[in-house]
Design a protein around this motif. Structure first.
Motif, mmCIF file in Angstrom:
data_model
loop_
_atom_site.group_PDB
_atom_site.id
_atom_site.type_symbol
_atom_site.label_atom_id
_atom_site.label_comp_id
_atom_site.label_asym_id
_atom_site.label_seq_id
_atom_site.Cartn_x
_atom_site.Cartn_y
_atom_site.Cartn_z
ATOM 1 N N GLY A 98 0.819 -1.208 0.000
ATOM 2 C CA GLY A 98 0.000 0.000 0.000
ATOM 3 C C GLY A 98 0.852 1.257 0.000
ATOM 4 N N ILE A 99 0.461 2.220 -0.823
ATOM 5 C CA ILE A 99 1.022 3.579 -0.691
ATOM 6 C C ILE A 99 0.008 4.267 0.223
ATOM 7 C CG2 ILE A 99 1.725 5.710 -1.863
ATOM 8 C CD1 ILE A 99 1.802 4.138 -4.489
ATOM 9 N N SER A 100 0.411 4.568 1.444
ATOM 10 C CA SER A 100 -0.586 4.902 2.462
ATOM 11 C C SER A 100 -0.052 5.969 3.410
ATOM 12 C CB SER A 100 -0.885 3.642 3.273
ATOM 13 O OG SER A 100 0.254 3.349 4.076
ATOM 14 N N GLN A 101 -0.826 6.209 4.453
ATOM 15 C CA GLN A 101 -0.367 7.106 5.521
ATOM 16 C C GLN A 101 0.978 6.618 6.084
ATOM 17 O OE1 GLN A 101 -2.056 6.760 9.625
ATOM 18 N NE2 GLN A 101 -3.050 8.696 9.112
ATOM 19 N N ARG A 102 1.208 5.304 6.067
ATOM 20 C CA ARG A 102 2.371 4.744 6.751
ATOM 21 C C ARG A 102 3.501 4.262 5.829
ATOM 22 N NH1 ARG A 102 0.508 3.429 11.909
ATOM 23 N NH2 ARG A 102 -1.259 4.799 12.312
ATOM 24 N N THR A 103 3.213 4.124 4.551
ATOM 25 C CA THR A 103 4.239 3.581 3.645
ATOM 26 C C THR A 103 4.377 4.502 2.448
ATOM 27 O OG1 THR A 103 3.848 1.316 4.363
ATOM 28 C CG2 THR A 103 4.830 1.600 2.194
ATOM 29 N N ARG A 125 -7.157 8.019 9.030
ATOM 30 C CA ARG A 125 -6.993 7.179 10.212
ATOM 31 C C ARG A 125 -7.634 5.790 10.039
ATOM 32 N NH1 ARG A 125 -4.498 5.196 14.147
ATOM 33 N NH2 ARG A 125 -5.630 4.701 16.024
ATOM 34 N N ALA A 126 -8.848 5.765 9.479
ATOM 35 C CA ALA A 126 -9.558 4.488 9.365
ATOM 36 C C ALA A 126 -8.835 3.524 8.429
ATOM 37 C CB ALA A 126 -10.983 4.722 8.867
ATOM 38 N N MET A 127 -8.102 4.104 7.458
ATOM 39 C CA MET A 127 -7.480 3.256 6.431
ATOM 40 C C MET A 127 -5.962 3.415 6.455
ATOM 41 S SD MET A 127 -10.108 4.096 3.364
ATOM 42 C CE MET A 127 -11.798 4.537 3.754
ATOM 43 N N MET A 128 -5.397 3.347 7.664
ATOM 44 C CA MET A 128 -3.973 3.671 7.764
ATOM 45 C C MET A 128 -3.070 2.731 6.970
ATOM 46 S SD MET A 128 -3.688 2.071 11.496
ATOM 47 C CE MET A 128 -5.340 2.214 11.831
#
Ligand code: ARG
Length: 409
Positions: free
Chosen positions: A228-233, A264-267
């Motif tokens: 995932g390209i996300s809040q965390r990665t 937040r919901a889909m971190m």
């Protein structure tokens, strides 16, 4: 040779898993700190432990060997030099300001046996516990009660590490609240007799210049990963991971970088998308646009200057079919795709299933609509208790790190 880490799919029969039983660290949450420590509420301690034990027992009953992070960490520190250097690094990374504080905390922890010491580091250290020389110095005078913060997210063992093939990523995590977690992993991999000197490949280490978390790292097959390209990665860390895998005979030749919303919901990717069988995936409908599309970058190993090609696609179903050689594929919508049920159940990790064999998943009991839908699609669903565990905003996949899975036939 049996490798201590062997994970070539998301769904192969789970043989060994790494968990962390919630400890005193969750008792050290307060309304003032919980947001920064990435919690949305304060769990009822006795029940969160009971629920976690129930989760571990559910896995054991299915023949899974359960290892505990806290135990492995303590067992890794038998050598005194290793213990001292681990302590020093942990304290250096714990945000203490003065050398007096650091020294006093190291002495305090060093006087404990290894189990107690690990437990205390994880739980956090209150100011009144340690006598610090020169207490009058300004840095200990504010009202904040902790010298070192608790690490309440440790029971989400999915994130500081990701097992990929016979190796792993030891993750540089995004928020300060979680960054120290991967130091336990690094220490276990380097010094625990079960893992040390066993040729485990570290695809990315915790000093990598870009952040990545295991909730975003999905092992779709023995040649394909989804990240995932996300809040965390970050996209950059995915490129670094792909480079490393392609260059080092990992067996991995394709990485799907899947862009998900930053909230937040889909971190992490696994909060909205997981694999549950050879040809079945859970998906939270909110990650698709109104035409049912989303951005998927297909990164493939190539003999060019970059060592890879990158192609932007937008139909996840088509991409999955191609890379997994499937003629048909089923995307199972969380909460049946209903406008109220889907976001409600996704919030409590209705999409976050842990597959323990092809077609067998562990899920939270509270997500009864999503569970019913999974059963309608023929899956075997093992429900676990979720009143308190879910308050940390993570589900069965987040709470587990597979170390060994059987290969798919
Ligand atoms: N793989 C996951 N989805 N992990 C969920 C982690 C939840 C944790 N409170 C955090 O915000 O980091």
């Amino acid at each position: 040779m049996a490798y201590p880490i062997h994970v070539k799919s998301e769904i192969g029969k789970l043989k060994t898993v790494l968990l962390k039983r919630p400890g005193r660290e969750v008792e050290n949450l307060t309304p003032d700190t919980m947001e920064r420590l990435l919690f949305d509420d304060i769990p009822f301690f006795e029940n969160i432990q009971k629920e976690h034990d129930y989760f571990a027992d559910t896995l054991r009953k299915e023949g899974v060997e359960v290892l505990y992070l806290e135990k492995l960490a303590a067992e890794s520190l038998v050598n005194e030099e290793v213990k001292q250097s681990f302590l020093k690094q942990m304290i250096d990374e714990s945000g203490l300001i003065s050398d007096y504080q650091k020294q006093a905390v190291i002495e305090y922890l060093g006087s404990m046996n290894n189990d107690q010491m690990i437990e205390k580091i994880m739980a956090g250290i209150r100011k009144h516990e340690v006598e610090i020389p020169h207490q009058t110095c300004l840095d200990t005078l504010d009202d904040y009660p902790f010298l070192t913060d608790p690490m309440p997210n440790l029971y989400f063992t999915r994130d500081p590490i990701a097992s990929i093939g016979n190796g792993l990523t030891v993750n540089r995590m995004t928020f300060a609240a979680r960054q120290r977690e991967s130091l336990f992993i690094e220490t276990i991999m380097n010094y625990h007799p079960r893992f040390a000197d066993s040729g485990i490949q570290v695809w990315l280490d915790r000093y990598t210049g870009a952040h990545i978390e295991g909730g975003d790292e999905l092992v779709l097959s023995d040649t394909v990963l989804a990240v995932g390209i996300s809040q965390r990665t970050s996209a950059h860390s995915i490129k670094l991971l792909a480079e490393k895998l392609f260059k080092n005979n990992s067996g991995y030749e394709k990485v799907l970088a899947i862009k998900i919303p930053n909230n937040r919901a889909m971190m992490h990717l696994d909060t909205v998308f997981t694999m549950v069988d050879y040809d079945k995936f859970t998906i939270h409908p909110a990650i698709l646009d109104s035409d049912g599309k989303m951005d998927v970058y297909v990164i493939e190993k190539a003999n060019n200057e970059l060592g890879m090609t990158i192609t932007l696609r937008n139909n996840i179903e088509d991409v999955l079919k191609e890379v997994l050689n499937l003629s048909e594929l089923v995307l199972i919508p969380t909460g049946r795709g209903d406008a109220i049920v889907a976001p409600r159940e996704q919030w409590n990790d209705g999409s976050n299933t842990l597959a323990i064999a092809p077609g067998t998943v562990v899920t939270y009991d509270r997500n009864y609509v999503s569970n019913e839908v999974l059963r309608e699609y023929g899956l075997r669903v093992l429900e676990v208790l979720s009143g308190e565990l879910s308050r940390g905003r993570g589900g069965p996949r987040c709470m587990s790190q597979p170390l060994v899975r059987e290969d798919l036939k």
